[in-house]
Design a protein around this motif. Sequence first.
Motif, PDB file in Angstrom:
ATOM      1  N   VAL A 182       0.953  -1.070   0.084  1.00 13.62           N
ATOM      2  CA  VAL A 182       0.082   0.043  -0.193  1.00 13.62           C
ATOM      3  C   VAL A 182       0.958   1.187   0.044  1.00 13.62           C
ATOM      4  N   GLU A 183       0.751   2.041  -1.085  1.00 12.63           N
ATOM      5  CA  GLU A 183       1.437   3.244  -0.966  1.00 12.63           C
ATOM      6  C   GLU A 183       3.188   2.800  -1.141  1.00 12.63           C
ATOM      7  N   GLY A 184       3.563   1.801  -1.537  1.00 14.74           N
ATOM      8  CA  GLY A 184       4.757   1.297  -1.643  1.00 14.74           C
ATOM      9  C   GLY A 184       5.476   0.683  -0.354  1.00 14.74           C
ATOM     10  N   LYS A 185       4.398   0.436   0.748  1.00 16.32           N
ATOM     11  CA  LYS A 185       4.799  -0.141   1.881  1.00 16.32           C
ATOM     12  C   LYS A 185       4.351  -1.342   1.960  1.00 16.32           C
ATOM     13  N   VAL A 186       5.059  -2.349   2.476  1.00 12.96           N
ATOM     14  CA  VAL A 186       4.628  -3.814   2.604  1.00 12.96           C
ATOM     15  C   VAL A 186       3.628  -3.797   4.000  1.00 12.96           C
ATOM     16  N   THR A 187       2.697  -4.490   3.804  1.00  9.44           N
ATOM     17  CA  THR A 187       1.803  -4.387   5.046  1.00  9.44           C
ATOM     18  C   THR A 187       1.027  -6.110   4.924  1.00  9.44           C
ATOM     19  N   VAL A 188       0.266  -6.131   5.846  1.00  8.08           N
ATOM     20  CA  VAL A 188      -0.789  -7.165   5.923  1.00  8.08           C
ATOM     21  C   VAL A 188      -2.250  -6.542   5.470  1.00  8.08           C
ATOM     22  N   VAL A 189      -2.717  -7.394   4.625  1.00  7.78           N
ATOM     23  CA  VAL A 189      -4.001  -7.180   4.008  1.00  7.78           C
ATOM     24  C   VAL A 189      -4.907  -8.442   4.126  1.00  7.78           C
ATOM     25  N   PHE A 190      -6.213  -8.254   4.166  1.00  6.66           N
ATOM     26  CA  PHE A 190      -7.050  -9.455   4.379  1.00  6.66           C
ATOM     27  C   PHE A 190      -8.352  -9.155   4.002  1.00  6.66           C
ATOM     28  N   ALA A 191      -8.990 -10.472   3.770  1.00  6.14           N
ATOM     29  CA  ALA A 191     -10.329 -10.529   3.195  1.00  6.14           C
ATOM     30  C   ALA A 191     -11.039 -11.240   4.197  1.00  6.14           C
ATOM     31  N   ILE A 192     -12.546 -11.224   4.433  1.00 10.55           N
ATOM     32  CA  ILE A 192     -13.307 -12.122   5.100  1.00 10.55           C
ATOM     33  C   ILE A 192     -13.736 -13.107   4.095  1.00 10.55           C
ATOM     34  N   VAL A 193     -13.519 -14.150   4.175  1.00 16.49           N
ATOM     35  CA  VAL A 193     -14.034 -15.313   3.498  1.00 16.49           C
ATOM     36  C   VAL A 193     -15.589 -15.317   3.394  1.00 16.49           C
TER      37      VAL A 193
END
Length: 185
Positions: free
Chosen positions: A148-159
């Motif tokens: 996100v905006e060049g920064k590594v991060t954790v993203v997630f979805a609700i299955v």
Amino acid sequence: MKELNEKHVCEKCLAFFKEYPYNASIAAQINWLRSAVPDDIDPSLYECILGLRKIENEVTYNQIVRDYWQDNEPVYTEIKLQKIRDEYFDLAKNYVYYISFPFTEEVIEYKLVSTFTTSPPCYSIPFFEALAEKYKKTALLKLSLGKVEGKVTVVFAIVGSDDSFYDYSQIPPHGIIDTPKQLPF
């Protein structure tokens, strides 16, 4: 103040966070949250809490994941929301503790921490309470690394939900203030 995205920010949320020290240090922001937010946060603020971390749609979510993994097959970690609730909700109220997501390329873990950090990314207990309220308490979180905006991060979805994509507290992305910062709520 920029124009608001009405889908995500209600007037009650704006009023509550009116005195929030947006331009202060992370430590000062956390101190404000710890003193201003009661132990039992008003559930009417949950939609705002979720909205501030919302990734607009699946296409954007998939692009964020692709931006990190490039041509490699993305790695996902699944965690049941109920497991997080069972382990931490009775121990941690509001902004005294956070759930941190330390990661490697192989796995994303989670643990309770007393200090908000942006790396590894942290989520607040009220955020998970809001997820539990909106989605079934037994919801399955599908986490991956993204950029996100060049920064590594954790993203997630609700299955199993069509509109359930979130990133960490790199907010407010929807124009609540002029200079977005990484905020601990």
